[in-house]
Scaffold this active site. Sequence first.
Site, mmCIF file in Angstrom:
data_model
loop_
_atom_site.group_PDB
_atom_site.id
_atom_site.type_symbol
_atom_site.label_atom_id
_atom_site.label_comp_id
_atom_site.label_asym_id
_atom_site.label_seq_id
_atom_site.Cartn_x
_atom_site.Cartn_y
_atom_site.Cartn_z
ATOM 1 C CB THR A 45 -44.634 58.867 23.887
ATOM 2 O OG1 THR A 45 -44.747 58.530 22.513
ATOM 3 C CG2 THR A 45 -44.306 60.333 24.009
ATOM 4 C CB SER A 91 -47.657 50.809 22.636
ATOM 5 O OG SER A 91 -48.410 51.850 22.070
ATOM 6 C CB THR A 124 -50.770 56.937 23.964
ATOM 7 O OG1 THR A 124 -50.112 57.475 22.811
ATOM 8 C CG2 THR A 124 -50.262 57.618 25.215
ATOM 9 C CG ASP A 125 -49.221 54.828 18.983
ATOM 10 O OD1 ASP A 125 -49.681 55.937 19.286
ATOM 11 O OD2 ASP A 125 -48.206 54.686 18.279
HETATM 12 N N1 ASP Z 1 -45.853 55.497 19.372
HETATM 13 C C1 ASP Z 1 -45.932 55.761 20.786
HETATM 14 C C2 ASP Z 1 -46.345 54.489 21.486
HETATM 15 O O1 ASP Z 1 -47.483 54.120 21.486
HETATM 16 C C3 ASP Z 1 -46.866 56.855 21.055
HETATM 17 C C4 ASP Z 1 -47.089 57.182 22.511
HETATM 18 O O2 ASP Z 1 -46.686 56.503 23.412
HETATM 19 O O3 ASP Z 1 -47.754 58.203 22.752
HETATM 20 O O4 ASP Z 1 -45.530 53.856 22.061
#
Ligand code: ASP
Length: 361
Positions: A45, A91, A124-125
């Site tokens: 993200t 991620s 973040t995932d």
């Molecule tokens: N779906 C995203 C990821 O993990 C969420 C994020 O980055 O906050 O790439």
Amino acid sequence: MEQRMKTFGPGRTNTLLICFLLAAGAPRVAGASLPRIRILATGGTIAGAQSQVAGARFKSGVLSAEDLIASVPQLREIATVTTEQICNIGSQTMNNQIWLKLAKRLAEVLKDANIDGVVITHGTDTMEETAYFLDLVVKSDKPIVMVGAMRPASSMSADGPMNIYNAVALAANPEARSRGVLVVLSNEIHYAREVEKTNTTRMDAFESPNRGRAGVINDGEALLFARPDLKHGLRSEFSVNSLAELPSVEIVYSYANFGRDMIDFLAQKKVKGIILAGVGDGHTTEEAMAGLRDAVAQGVVVVRSTRVHSGVTRRNIEVNDDEMGSIASEELTPQKARILLMLGLTKTSSVKALQRYFFEY
Ligand code: ASP
């Protein structure tokens, strides 16, 4: 080298000098005496933007590392930053192959005497998983800082720019040396082993529920707390140098009325390991327990962890691990227990030796 690299220096003169030296085929050059930080970008993200896909509000991994750096011109005051794009994904699609590629490249970058620290931008995932994997296999005492964002770069009040600034400042901070992989978000610093994403959308989505945070950071100024004392980094026995793949280890999630079908399926598929995301202290239904016992009898290594957000899964409390031939994950969540078991299985299949890893790492 397949990755593109870009340099962001502290001023026009140095930038011109760097461009000249790069054009002449010279190695990476630092501007002035600022710390030299390499950013390895993987997507997420933090590099996300409004989506063109109907029904999706944004898409991860759209912007490049250079786009991210361009949004934080203040970086020029604190570091000479070079960038490389490792991949550009959400991620949620991170996988073992990218981990191996990232770990090998990170090790090379850290060996470069012209690099003082590394920042890895990431979604973040699965950030906590990548952080723990790298923490176990990358041997260096230089600062390694992972950073992400909860809001896409194109959103109102994006959190990415400040998070990147803090991450670069931390990677440039000698106090961050010898602490393994650190994770920075929302003015907080976490250790790879401890950190968990605990909220789907909040800015302060990351916590270190068992042993606590590594520190705090505001406007690039860090206050670091106690050092981690469990094995990682230079003290780790694990290495990816000669690995082309990782052993297959899967996770099963327990709940009321959980049956044994998933466990039987995995045993038939001949996975090397099964992690139980058990209820409470790593327990499950009688039927699923019987499935796990049978899996152990067929040579599958079973680790009991918990679906509960914090706490310890210990040996021989409610489940008799000695009799069952299972391993207790101690403080590791199922997703981190999977990583330690995969790496452990590259060295041994002895349950006793594998349990030792869960005590020591
Ligand atoms: N779906 C995203 C990821 O993990 C969420 C994020 O980055 O906050 O790439």
